[in-house]
Design an enzyme around this catalytic site. Sequence first.
Site, PDB file in Angstrom:
ATOM      1  N   GLY A  99       0.822  -1.193   0.000  1.00 47.48           N
ATOM      2  CA  GLY A  99       0.000   0.000   0.000  1.00 47.48           C
ATOM      3  C   GLY A  99       0.863   1.253   0.000  1.00 47.48           C
ATOM      4  O   GLY A  99       2.049   1.207   0.347  1.00 47.48           O
ATOM      5  N   CYS A 100       0.258   2.371  -0.377  1.00 48.35           N
ATOM      6  CA  CYS A 100       1.036   3.606  -0.491  1.00 48.35           C
ATOM      7  C   CYS A 100       1.507   4.085   0.877  1.00 48.35           C
ATOM      8  O   CYS A 100       2.689   4.394   1.066  1.00 48.35           O
ATOM      9  CB  CYS A 100       0.213   4.680  -1.203  1.00 48.35           C
ATOM     10  SG  CYS A 100      -1.432   4.949  -0.515  1.00 48.35           S
TER      11      CYS A 100
END
Lengths: 348, 348, 348, 348
Positions: free
Chosen positions: A149-150
Amino acid sequence: MLRVGVIGARGYTGAELVRLLCKHPDVELTYLTSESQQGISISAIYPSLRGHIDLACEAFDVETACAKADLFFYALPAGEAMKSAGALLAAGKRAIDLGADFRLKDPERYRQWYKGEPAPAELVSAAVYGLPELYRGQLREARLVANPGCYPTSAILGFAPLLAKGWIDPASIIIDAKSGVSGAGGRSTMKPEYSFPHINDNFRAYGLVTHQHTPEIEQEFARLSGVNAPVQFTPHLVPMTRGILMTGYASLAREADTPGLLAEYEAFYADAPFVQVLPEGTLPETKYVVASNQCHIGVRVDPRTRRVIVVCAIDNLMRGAAGQAVQNMNVMCGFPERHGLDLPALYP
Amino acid sequence: MLRVGVIGARGYTGAELVRLLCKHPDVELTYLTSESQQGISISAIYPSLRGHIDLACEAFDVETACAKADLFFYALPAGEAMKSAGALLAAGKRAIDLGADFRLKDPERYRQWYKGEPAPAELVSAAVYGLPELYRGQLREARLVANPGCYPTSAILGFAPLLAKGWIDPASIIIDAKSGVSGAGGRSTMKPEYSFPHINDNFRAYGLVTHQHTPEIEQEFARLSGVNAPVQFTPHLVPMTRGILMTGYASLAREADTPGLLAEYEAFYADAPFVQVLPEGTLPETKYVVASNQCHIGVRVDPRTRRVIVVCAIDNLMRGAAGQAVQNMNVMCGFPERHGLDLPALYP
Amino acid sequence: MLRVGVIGARGYTGAELVRLLCKHPDVELTYLTSESQQGISISAIYPSLRGHIDLACEAFDVETACAKADLFFYALPAGEAMKSAGALLAAGKRAIDLGADFRLKDPERYRQWYKGEPAPAELVSAAVYGLPELYRGQLREARLVANPGCYPTSAILGFAPLLAKGWIDPASIIIDAKSGVSGAGGRSTMKPEYSFPHINDNFRAYGLVTHQHTPEIEQEFARLSGVNAPVQFTPHLVPMTRGILMTGYASLAREADTPGLLAEYEAFYADAPFVQVLPEGTLPETKYVVASNQCHIGVRVDPRTRRVIVVCAIDNLMRGAAGQAVQNMNVMCGFPERHGLDLPALYP
Amino acid sequence: MLRVGVIGARGYTGAELVRLLCKHPDVELTYLTSESQQGISISAIYPSLRGHIDLACEAFDVETACAKADLFFYALPAGEAMKSAGALLAAGKRAIDLGADFRLKDPERYRQWYKGEPAPAELVSAAVYGLPELYRGQLREARLVANPGCYPTSAILGFAPLLAKGWIDPASIIIDAKSGVSGAGGRSTMKPEYSFPHINDNFRAYGLVTHQHTPEIEQEFARLSGVNAPVQFTPHLVPMTRGILMTGYASLAREADTPGLLAEYEAFYADAPFVQVLPEGTLPETKYVVASNQCHIGVRVDPRTRRVIVVCAIDNLMRGAAGQAVQNMNVMCGFPERHGLDLPALYP
């Protein structure tokens, strides 16, 4: 030339993959899917791609996919990739999932945070967590990659050197993260709270104490430190298109000063082409990484509070999604790690 | 205290009316409607109103409306106000329509540009076009007011002094207008092309040669000059929330210079509390009118091309919609024209 | 009508004071100073003020000041107000300093954080810290007010109910604050790092572990809790014009849940016209307070980490500077506390 | 590998040249100058370049320049390149001036619009105007190139097909252009009117009837049409970092419709890799060209007014400055025209 496909080409992450892959020297982009845009060329959807690629989107279908390409990027909402990744692998293909399906090793934590059924156990255990700085060796052999995920990317790159060497108390970590709006994805931006008049000149926190990236951060922090501890994670929405800035706080477990910790970071990331440890006088800013795959890190010790503050900047669509996925492909396929990604950020 | 209602309180224009009316010294806001938010307090929809007004929205109903208020603002899409305005007037109420239903006097032009059936002729002929600087006298007696469109307000205030005195060739007029995104309304902003990532750091034209404000501008230009002529009108979308800047071009019909024309404007607007003619060294900027009901005008003669350039700035939700509607109410009801509107713009 | 003056009318804070004071029902704005704009009308500097006030700036001079007005607002950089406030007080005038000169009671802390000489001790001890929710009684008698900093306002209003009742461990507090760019002041914005191309679509932290608002926060936290403890304070710059969002973290000192703490906040701020405690489902956003004097507060307990998270939104130029200064004047002079400030935020 | 230098590397245009040239496959960047940043690495000034290039800026000096590189880009204010370009040419070097020194062939017009002395006549006459779509042949032999202004690039590419074939009346042309703020250059952005709080959420016109790009547009329009006629040119400032949108108006000189004119454009730009003529249903938006060297063009005939409207979008720092300079270098040096520029725009 490796034939590659993007499953879910229409969203921001998919479009970013297309932008990168259509210029990658070692691959040919041969397969694009979008359920809502079947038969429409990607350059008609995104005129920015005119003159670069003219390939129509089609509905996803395992058989066609296997006939047209050999490595696939999933850019779909949580719960989708798990439906067909097994079939692709069984056909001898490789896949990189930019969604959340294969990130959490513990199925209970997936159920708890994602309110849905986890992916089949054999897929989860086959998947390598795609943070090249931590898992480069395993990625070389991987057939299935769980692209991080970012927010977790920024948090893990930011704290890895401290956790790996026991500099901080894992239970004290607070991650106060701020993201540009493209992180919400193309779909979410149709909601009124993502409209321009609402977002512009506005700043807010969201997802307090419930954001789904929390268990992903905790999992990787635990692997690094050997200690299970809850992490405080609070995301915010910044009126900008791209970029994440993570400000992380932790109590020191032993004496440290800023120059000493910077030296630790330099050593830890000595071989990483996409991490820049900034000198003491400079702090990360998102504008200096936007449109690039770079991660900029700054570190400060506060002697008054005996805490360390870590600041980390990435482009959420590049290092936080599509760029890192291409970097993972490069590692998996033995391409030079910089290929297709060797660009300075766009400033100003 | 006049009891007033807002029909369609949920959109940006409706919310702006509520913001102004809840502090207006001569009125009491007693009736709010929203079909989608029935039973919900307007301050729960817009937390900015907490501590100022706590009134629930309800479904629109003529009978209830007539029982609860005496003057109504319609803040609905085109085609809606015409359905019930007759009933309100018949009950002795007054109404101000912020939509397009009663603006065009010629039903053919309505059909042609709005692709729908025009309002009943008796309503259209009863309606006064609500530009106070041009129709103040008629507005004092009006029971139904057609509040002007945002772009037409900027174009008409900008060109009125030149057209009224024959300074320019009406057939030469080009209106190149630029608007902030709130002009698109709360509803439109749910489309992807109004999402923050698409609008932010982006600029575009839209509605070329087909925008529905064109016939409205032409109608009022013809009334001012006595000449029917097509007007070239091109709107653009600016990555900002509020504000319109109109840049207008026209060929001079006789010799003129900048100081002379500025003096004409000063005289024309001598009694207008909400028009500021800027001196030669200053050009309008939207930021100097945002959150106010002011219209700022700059004028330049270009001796090389024998054209005059008019630049006009307003806040599209204030002078271009809700503010002007309140100004119209003040004139209709004999309240001081500045009441509820006497605020400097918000700078910076 | 009280005659009031603004010393330093040219900066953003000064202009905001003029915007508010020129419409305040109980005062007359009779004196404006600006060293660089002598002889120039404030409405020529800020065309937003055209039609509202036409008063020329002059050089500051104690004698003229005393002849022209009876209460003064200082909107000058640190170190300036202390030079003349004594003379104004000696002449029987009252003053509100929006700078930092009289905020810190301990001269050593001033020297340490501001790298300059503190104000005379008698002025510092006469000054009342201008947070009306905490010092309303003393403000009624005050002749000199130290208007709080923008960040401290958000931090103190956010944590006061918890600190006053011992809900949290004071040594655990982390303040991660985010501000719009107008907080940097008109002067700073001439530096390249405040230019539009650098700020726009960019997010950064600054002033890590050294920001001058730290000791001010610590002083007031200590007064509330009775405990001296260092506070971790990190400011960030958001690409927006106005607004501060403070996200604060603290470890619970005893069992608590979100509804219970919200009830504490409601009680603490029951009589405060300019604080809104938001219900559990709603979090503060800066856009819902911009252009208003309101402070919006949200609170969440995280049972996993046993921490409380406080989110607080204000407009840095209003509640964080000029609005609060007017509120202080209202309290000092016995005007109704809402006068000149009773406006909903500008949304959208 | 051609050795190239950037004279004036510190400004936005210089930095953009460095960003492009450090990745160009046919050149080596060996010389950077900045008078204010002597001895400082360009990657310390712009952290976005860390990991890509580490070359220190030095003071400009003809002798050193000639020793270190063979082709030079001038990224300096007007009046600077003319001082040393002759010496570089005399030493057998080639130069591309991104400023205005060699654009205007008529020295009188230079004096009139730039209020300064024009460049030596032999340099002006040697200089080729660097718009590759119009002067590709001459550019192949050029030793000195006058890189076009950003606004003229958008205007000339937008109107060239119409002017070359006599479709429009040259005296009727109105150019209403809108630019992002980076067009003002790094230096200008230190003025308060370019500060973030002033620009953000603001829109304004500037330079009415006096902008220095006017004679440049007129010169090239005259070359294309064979007719000397004044052009109405009005620039505006958009609250965005990069991008120009030009909206141009002209009266048709003969019957035309939209599909017919689009076909003319397609034919005119058939061989141009960096011009995209958009189909009738699509209009240019700056976001679809930002970070690319592309020019997007849309055309509409308005049968009501017998005018044609041309809309043209470019990135002012790419196609409007550094990108076009690199394209010119590619043509001059026989490199493939796309080299170093073959990237899709950054969307979103």
